[in-house]
Design an enzyme around this catalytic site. Structure first.
Site, PDB file in Angstrom:
ATOM      1  N   THR A 190      -7.787  -4.461   0.177  1.00 24.25           N
ATOM      2  CA  THR A 190      -6.838  -4.840   0.853  1.00 24.25           C
ATOM      3  C   THR A 190      -7.013  -6.137   1.427  1.00 24.25           C
ATOM      4  OG1 THR A 190      -7.773  -3.389   2.813  1.00 24.25           O
ATOM      5  CG2 THR A 190      -5.621  -2.692   1.704  1.00 24.25           C
TER       6      THR A 190
ATOM      7  N   ILE B 272      -3.718   0.024  -2.966  1.00 26.24           N
ATOM      8  CA  ILE B 272      -4.320  -1.342  -2.952  1.00 26.24           C
ATOM      9  C   ILE B 272      -5.792  -1.084  -2.746  1.00 26.24           C
ATOM     10  CG2 ILE B 272      -4.123  -3.653  -1.809  1.00 26.24           C
ATOM     11  CD1 ILE B 272      -1.287  -3.363  -1.512  1.00 26.24           C
ATOM     12  N   ASP B 273      -6.573  -1.187  -3.600  1.00 27.80           N
ATOM     13  CA  ASP B 273      -7.974  -1.367  -3.266  1.00 27.80           C
ATOM     14  C   ASP B 273      -8.236  -2.665  -3.184  1.00 27.80           C
ATOM     15  OD1 ASP B 273     -10.760  -1.007  -3.409  1.00 27.80           O
ATOM     16  OD2 ASP B 273     -10.807  -1.096  -5.562  1.00 27.80           O
TER      17      ASP B 273
ATOM     18  N   LYS C   2     -13.979  -5.573 -10.003  1.00 24.27           N
ATOM     19  CA  LYS C   2     -15.486  -5.844 -10.587  1.00 24.27           C
ATOM     20  C   LYS C   2     -15.834  -4.772 -11.792  1.00 24.27           C
ATOM     21  CE  LYS C   2     -16.956  -5.473  -6.235  1.00 24.27           C
ATOM     22  NZ  LYS C   2     -15.857  -5.794  -5.147  1.00 24.27           N
TER      23      LYS C   2
ATOM     24  N   ASP D  23      -6.237   4.925  -4.777  1.00 20.42           N
ATOM     25  CA  ASP D  23      -6.084   3.903  -3.945  1.00 20.42           C
ATOM     26  C   ASP D  23      -4.936   2.784  -4.384  1.00 20.42           C
ATOM     27  OD1 ASP D  23      -6.532   1.848  -2.130  1.00 20.42           O
ATOM     28  OD2 ASP D  23      -8.841   1.654  -2.250  1.00 20.42           O
TER      29      ASP D  23
ATOM     30  N   ARG E 140     -23.596  -2.789  -5.366  1.00 22.56           N
ATOM     31  CA  ARG E 140     -22.917  -2.523  -3.984  1.00 22.56           C
ATOM     32  C   ARG E 140     -24.177  -1.854  -3.145  1.00 22.56           C
ATOM     33  NH1 ARG E 140     -17.409  -2.285  -2.489  1.00 22.56           N
ATOM     34  NH2 ARG E 140     -16.948  -0.920  -0.727  1.00 22.56           N
TER      35      ARG E 140
ATOM     36  N   SER F 152     -12.496  -5.607  -4.571  1.00 23.25           N
ATOM     37  CA  SER F 152     -11.868  -4.281  -5.229  1.00 23.25           C
ATOM     38  C   SER F 152     -12.594  -3.949  -6.627  1.00 23.25           C
ATOM     39  CB  SER F 152     -10.441  -4.438  -5.669  1.00 23.25           C
ATOM     40  OG  SER F 152     -10.355  -5.311  -6.783  1.00 23.25           O
TER      41      SER F 152
ATOM     42  N   ASP G 179       0.654  -1.088  -0.068  1.00 21.52           N
ATOM     43  CA  ASP G 179       0.012  -0.044  -0.152  1.00 21.52           C
ATOM     44  C   ASP G 179       0.866   1.134   0.015  1.00 21.52           C
ATOM     45  OD1 ASP G 179      -2.654   0.721  -0.044  1.00 21.52           O
ATOM     46  OD2 ASP G 179      -3.066  -0.240   1.905  1.00 21.52           O
TER      47      ASP G 179
ATOM     48  N   GLU H 114      -5.380   7.318  -0.168  1.00 21.98           N
ATOM     49  CA  GLU H 114      -5.974   6.649   0.945  1.00 21.98           C
ATOM     50  C   GLU H 114      -5.144   6.853   2.161  1.00 21.98           C
ATOM     51  OE1 GLU H 114      -6.830   2.662   0.763  1.00 21.98           O
ATOM     52  OE2 GLU H 114      -8.285   2.806   2.356  1.00 21.98           O
TER      53      GLU H 114
ATOM     54  N   HIS I  11     -19.291  -4.940   2.984  1.00 21.98           N
ATOM     55  CA  HIS I  11     -19.236  -3.891   2.252  1.00 21.98           C
ATOM     56  C   HIS I  11     -20.696  -3.926   1.279  1.00 21.98           C
ATOM     57  CE1 HIS I  11     -14.664  -4.372   2.012  1.00 21.98           C
ATOM     58  NE2 HIS I  11     -15.071  -3.744   3.016  1.00 21.98           N
TER      59      HIS I  11
ATOM     60  N   ASP J 146     -12.474   4.576  -4.247  1.00 21.77           N
ATOM     61  CA  ASP J 146     -12.959   3.243  -4.360  1.00 21.77           C
ATOM     62  C   ASP J 146     -13.800   2.935  -5.509  1.00 21.77           C
ATOM     63  OD1 ASP J 146     -11.177   2.037  -2.075  1.00 21.77           O
ATOM     64  OD2 ASP J 146     -13.151   2.351  -0.786  1.00 21.77           O
TER      65      ASP J 146
END
Ligand code: NAG
Length: 417
Positions: free
Chosen positions: A206, A203-204, A331, A201, A345, A328, A113, A136, A304, A358
């Site tokens: 994590t 690392i989207d 998608k 981000d 979502r 992440s 990250d 982030e 989420h 995100d």
């Protein structure tokens, strides 16, 4: 960001022409444009292009097919920076000993990250020093942990783009660990409706990263609150756009893809390389003729997105296939290239606000691939209200032709109507 911008942006360079020492050259070009009787918008873009060539050092690679716009430099820098950062994260991913530190919100943060953020923000600082960044991470956890920051610095130094020097296109290398931490801390902008703001981000996903699943390096450029450029590095997705949508990450063979989009120019995928950018291919969402055969994806984390509600929505739409759960913005990339069709979502909390980093890159990539992205109320995602999507609730992404139908089912199940 301290240094003066050595590369005036084509779309702002006109305004600053007469305050610059290059006035003489500008007048010459203007005369040239008038002489060739170009129409005003064409003249403006030609001027921009000409001025760009007068501004050293230009990026001169010809590896991408979308190098004709006013966002050409932004796209190329973003692609190369995300590619380099993705290589760093992949190395950490494959390294069994992942160094992690905990953060206020208890989400896992890895050396990947911080390393990815350092590489990308250094490139943005070099090329676009006046742009704001909403990222982030902040370096505070590193300042108190010498072992961690030295490990990250080692990775940052060692992660180079190949041997033909593609990383030279990213500009000046970081010189020491102090500079690295200062650069990591450049991502503290509050965002907002005005000006140029990058969202990152590093690392989207994590949790997916730590679990050995999907994750993404996500970078986007907002201008006055609208996404103009979006890039997603997805080291664990298949290179092949036609590969079926599955949650597994395989053995790493044939994996690694970069998605990108520029507003008004469509979306592209290319293999994640280790040097200069690979040739890009246009991607498009699949036209869904029969909703029953559609596939949808959602978060792995039940926290989420509400998975029982998404199952009800699928049922209402006559979708029989089980959802594909992956972490992440992979998608967004997956449905943009037609590997899946729908991404839902669904809020699990009335107070949680989605973070702009995100969603910004994924939102543009899906829309440029022929999709529509709204929240559960049917509103476009609004990236101009700060670091979060404070005015939105959830995400409904689908091919434009079926989005209204999907949204209606969402609203029925969520009792929003
Ligand atoms: C999901 O939605 C149902 C109502 O449809 C609710 O009972 C449940 O608590 C929700 N789950 C989460 C994790 O929010």
């Amino acid at each position: 960001m301290p240094v003066a911008n050595p590369h005036p942006k084509p779309h702002t360079s006109l305004a600053s022409l007469f305050t610059k020492p290059s006035t003489l050259i500008a007048i010459l070009i203007l005369a040239l444009a008038i002489l060739t009787k170009l129409t005003t918008p064409l003249a403006t873009s030609r001027l921009g292009v000409l001025l760009n060539h007068l501004t050293p050092p230009p990026i001169t690679t010809t590896t991408t097919s979308t190098m004709t716009t006013i966002y050409a430099r932004e796209l190329e820098v973003a692609l190369l920076a995300v590619q380099r950062a993705s290589l760093l994260t992949r190395r950490v991913f494959l390294d069994s000993a992942k160094g992690t530190v905990s953060k206020d919100d208890a989400s896992p943060v890895t050396v990947g990250d911080f390393g990815a953020q350092a590489l990308i923000l250094a490139a943005l600082r070099n090329h676009f020093p006046h742009d704001a960044v909403v990222a982030e991470e902040e370096a505070v956890a590193l300042r108190n942990d010498e072992k961690l920051r030295e490990r990250i610095w080692g990775l940052v130094k060692e992660t180079r783009l190949g041997d033909v020097g593609a990383e030279g296109l990213l500009g000046k290398e970081l010189v020491d660990v102090e500079e690295m931490m200062d650069v990591i801390d450049l991502g503290g902008s509050a965002g907002g409706r005005r000006g140029r703001v990058w969202t990152l981000d590093p690392i989207d996903g994590t949790k997916g990263f730590l679990r050995g699943g999907q994750y993404a390096v996500a970078l986007a450029l907002l201008e006055d609150g609208e996404v103009k450029v979006g890039v997603l590095g997805c080291p664990n997705l298949p290179v092949d756009d036609a590969a079926p949508l599955t949650a597994d990450v395989g053995d790493g063979e044939g994996r690694g893809v970069l998605f990108s989009a520029v507003v008004g120019e469509g979306a592209t995928s290319r293999p994640l390389g280790t040097d200069k950018l690979a040739e890009g291919k246009k991607i498009a969402m699949k036209a869904v003729e029969d909703l029953a055969s559609a596939s949808f994806c959602e978060s792995v984390e039940a926290g989420h997105s509400n998975q029982s509600e998404s199952a009800q929505i699928a049922q209402k739409l006559g979708i029989t296939r089980p959802s594909v759960r992956m972490d992440s913005q992979a998608k967004y990339g997956s449905i943009a290239r037609g590997a899946g069709d729908i991404y839902l979502r669904l809020p699990t909390s009335k107070t949680y606000q989605e973070k702009i980093w995100d969603h910004a890159a994924g939102d543009l990539i899906v829309r440029e691939a022929g999709g529509q992205v709204t929240d559960t109320k049917g509103q476009r995602l609004d990236f101009g209200v700060g670091r979060t999507l404070a005015t939105n609730s959830g995400v409904v992404a689908a091919p434009a032709g079926i989005h209204a139908q999907v949204l209606a089912a969402v609203q029925e199940v969520l009792k929003l109507k």
